[in-house]
Scaffold this active site. Structure first.
Site, PDB file in Angstrom:
ATOM      1  N   HIS A  10      -6.441  -5.029  -9.406  1.00 28.57           N
ATOM      2  CA  HIS A  10      -7.198  -4.007  -8.684  1.00 28.57           C
ATOM      3  C   HIS A  10      -6.735  -2.636  -9.183  1.00 28.57           C
ATOM      4  CE1 HIS A  10      -3.484  -3.651  -6.491  1.00 28.57           C
ATOM      5  NE2 HIS A  10      -3.577  -4.899  -6.044  1.00 28.57           N
ATOM      6  N   GLU A  11      -7.196  -1.595  -8.498  1.00 31.47           N
ATOM      7  CA  GLU A  11      -6.882  -0.244  -9.006  1.00 31.47           C
ATOM      8  C   GLU A  11      -5.390   0.106  -8.937  1.00 31.47           C
ATOM      9  OE1 GLU A  11      -9.588   2.731  -7.295  1.00 31.47           O
ATOM     10  OE2 GLU A  11     -11.079   1.121  -7.342  1.00 31.47           O
ATOM     11  N   HIS A  17      -3.063  -2.026  -9.853  1.00 31.05           N
ATOM     12  CA  HIS A  17      -2.594  -2.535 -11.146  1.00 31.05           C
ATOM     13  C   HIS A  17      -3.078  -1.650 -12.301  1.00 31.05           C
ATOM     14  CE1 HIS A  17      -2.797  -6.450  -8.765  1.00 31.05           C
ATOM     15  NE2 HIS A  17      -1.542  -6.405  -9.139  1.00 31.05           N
TER      16      HIS A  17
HETATM   17  P1  AMP Z   1       1.470  -8.114  -8.046  1.00 30.15           P
HETATM   18  O1  AMP Z   1       0.348  -8.570  -8.933  1.00 30.15           O
HETATM   19  O2  AMP Z   1       1.081  -7.997  -6.615  1.00 30.15           O
HETATM   20  O3  AMP Z   1       2.735  -8.890  -8.282  1.00 30.15           O
HETATM   21  O4  AMP Z   1       1.794  -6.642  -8.478  1.00 30.15           O
HETATM   22  C1  AMP Z   1       2.071  -6.312  -9.806  1.00 30.15           C
HETATM   23  C2  AMP Z   1       2.534  -4.882  -9.872  1.00 30.15           C
HETATM   24  O5  AMP Z   1       1.510  -4.032  -9.359  1.00 30.15           O
HETATM   25  C3  AMP Z   1       3.797  -4.617  -9.051  1.00 30.15           C
HETATM   26  O6  AMP Z   1       4.643  -3.729  -9.776  1.00 30.15           O
HETATM   27  C4  AMP Z   1       3.239  -3.970  -7.809  1.00 30.15           C
HETATM   28  O7  AMP Z   1       4.155  -3.090  -7.173  1.00 30.15           O
HETATM   29  C5  AMP Z   1       2.074  -3.190  -8.378  1.00 30.15           C
HETATM   30  N1  AMP Z   1       1.080  -2.903  -7.328  1.00 30.15           N
HETATM   31  C6  AMP Z   1       0.484  -3.798  -6.501  1.00 30.15           C
HETATM   32  N2  AMP Z   1      -0.325  -3.153  -5.631  1.00 30.15           N
HETATM   33  C7  AMP Z   1      -0.221  -1.833  -5.914  1.00 30.15           C
HETATM   34  C8  AMP Z   1      -0.813  -0.646  -5.365  1.00 30.15           C
HETATM   35  N3  AMP Z   1      -1.662  -0.679  -4.336  1.00 30.15           N
HETATM   36  N4  AMP Z   1      -0.479   0.548  -5.906  1.00 30.15           N
HETATM   37  C9  AMP Z   1       0.388   0.608  -6.945  1.00 30.15           C
HETATM   38  N5  AMP Z   1       0.963  -0.468  -7.510  1.00 30.15           N
HETATM   39  C10 AMP Z   1       0.666  -1.673  -7.007  1.00 30.15           C
END
Ligand code: AMP
Length: 287
Positions: free
Chosen positions: A34-35, A37
């Site tokens: 999503h945004e 990422h």
């Molecule tokens: P995930 O796929 O949930 O493991 O997240 C992968 C990376 O994206 C991690 O470093 C998260 O902290 C980051 N991330 C997830 N959601 C957000 C968000 N809303 N804003 C900024 N970074 C995010």
């Protein structure tokens, strides 16, 4: 942009770039991009010559009763988004590629901090995270890696691991990207119907109210925690924890706060059909 599924294929692609002195950047994700990422990918593309986005649903960071099986999987859409944002490679290994012998016997742990906050409710989670992040650093040979501030404890532990183990990887962090309501974007928001998502905006609303109280002079941890707890409860959520920690050490703070930089960390559960665990945080003080 290439999608690669094996460690060997990724190493073969990156080796000549590394030899040519190119800066390799890594954005570790679990997919369903999503945004939030894509803001990480954008930061990586700005800082590195070659951006690798890993999409790996890491089984060893999930507990037995957690959502590994129902976690959204969208590799094709993820690859498209990664390409649109300038990534050179998506690394999407199967679990057997990362853990050919099943659960690894060698794990990276932070004995002091892994059991706090989220770690109290997700046993083994952070050792799973640190182990896979260490593997991804070693597999990619990345010079820098980008993480989101949304996962505050994760970011803190990754930085600590890099310091403790001398990984030659620079860690960059990106502020949390939110829906207009304030709800932090998360792949898990997919579990929530629209009405529930609206209610879940109370998490950030509570954090902002606590920040306003702090800025107005409130220094009692119990008062600040209570503001967040009551806001979430009023909106129909269940609070798993609300804690205040030192931003410098992640140590839990109690009593009356000094004027150091602190962070309020929250995990709350929203949703009637699918109970969805959401986390968020806000940093305050210390300016
Ligand atoms: P995930 O796929 O949930 O493991 O997240 C992968 C990376 O994206 C991690 O470093 C998260 O902290 C980051 N991330 C997830 N959601 C957000 C968000 N809303 N804003 C900024 N970074 C995010």
């Amino acid at each position: 942009m290439k999608v690669l599924h094996t460690i060997e294929a990724l190493r073969n692609e990156l080796a000549p770039l590394k030899r040519a002195g190119k800066v390799i950047g890594l954005v570790p994700t679990m997919g369903a991009l999503h945004e939030g990422h894509t803001s990480l990918i954008d930061a990586c593309v700005s800082a590195a010559d070659c951006t690798v986005v890993s999409v790996f649903l890491n089984p060893i960071q999930f507990g037995k009763n957690e959502d590994l099986d129902k976690y959204p999987k969208k590799l094709e859409a993820d690859a498209k988004l990664a390409e649109e944002h300038g990534a050179a490679f998506v690394f999407a290994p199967a679990p057997e590629e990362m853990y050919p012998a099943g659960d690894p016997l060698t794990l990276v742990r932070n004995e002091k901090l892994e059991g706090l906050y989220c770690g109290q409710y997700r046993k083994g989670h952070f050792r799973g995270v640190l182990t896979v992040v260490a593997k991804l650093f070693l597999i990619s040979g990345a010079d820098l890696a980008v993480f989101g501030e949304k996962d505050y404890q994760q970011l803190f532990l990754v930085k600590q691991m890099v310091n403790d183990l001398n990984f030659p990887v620079k860690i960059l962090s990106v502020p949390t990207v939110r829906e207009p309501s304030g709800l932090a974007l998360s792949s898990r928001n997919d579990y929530l119907p629209k009405a529930e998502r609206k209610k879940a905006a109370a998490i950030y609303e509570g954090l902002k109210k606590a920040k306003a109280a702090y800025d107005g002079g409130e220094r009692f941890v119990s008062q600040l925690r209570d503001i967040v707890i009551q806001t979430v409860l009023k909106s129909g959520g269940n609070v798993q924890y609300v804690e205040i920690a030192s931003a410098a050490s992640l140590k839990k703070l109690v009593g009356r706060l000094k004027d150091d930089r602190i962070v309020i960390l929250v995990a709350a559960i929203f949703g009637t059909e699918v109970k969805t665990r959401l986390i968020d945080n806000i940093e305050l003080g210390g300016e």
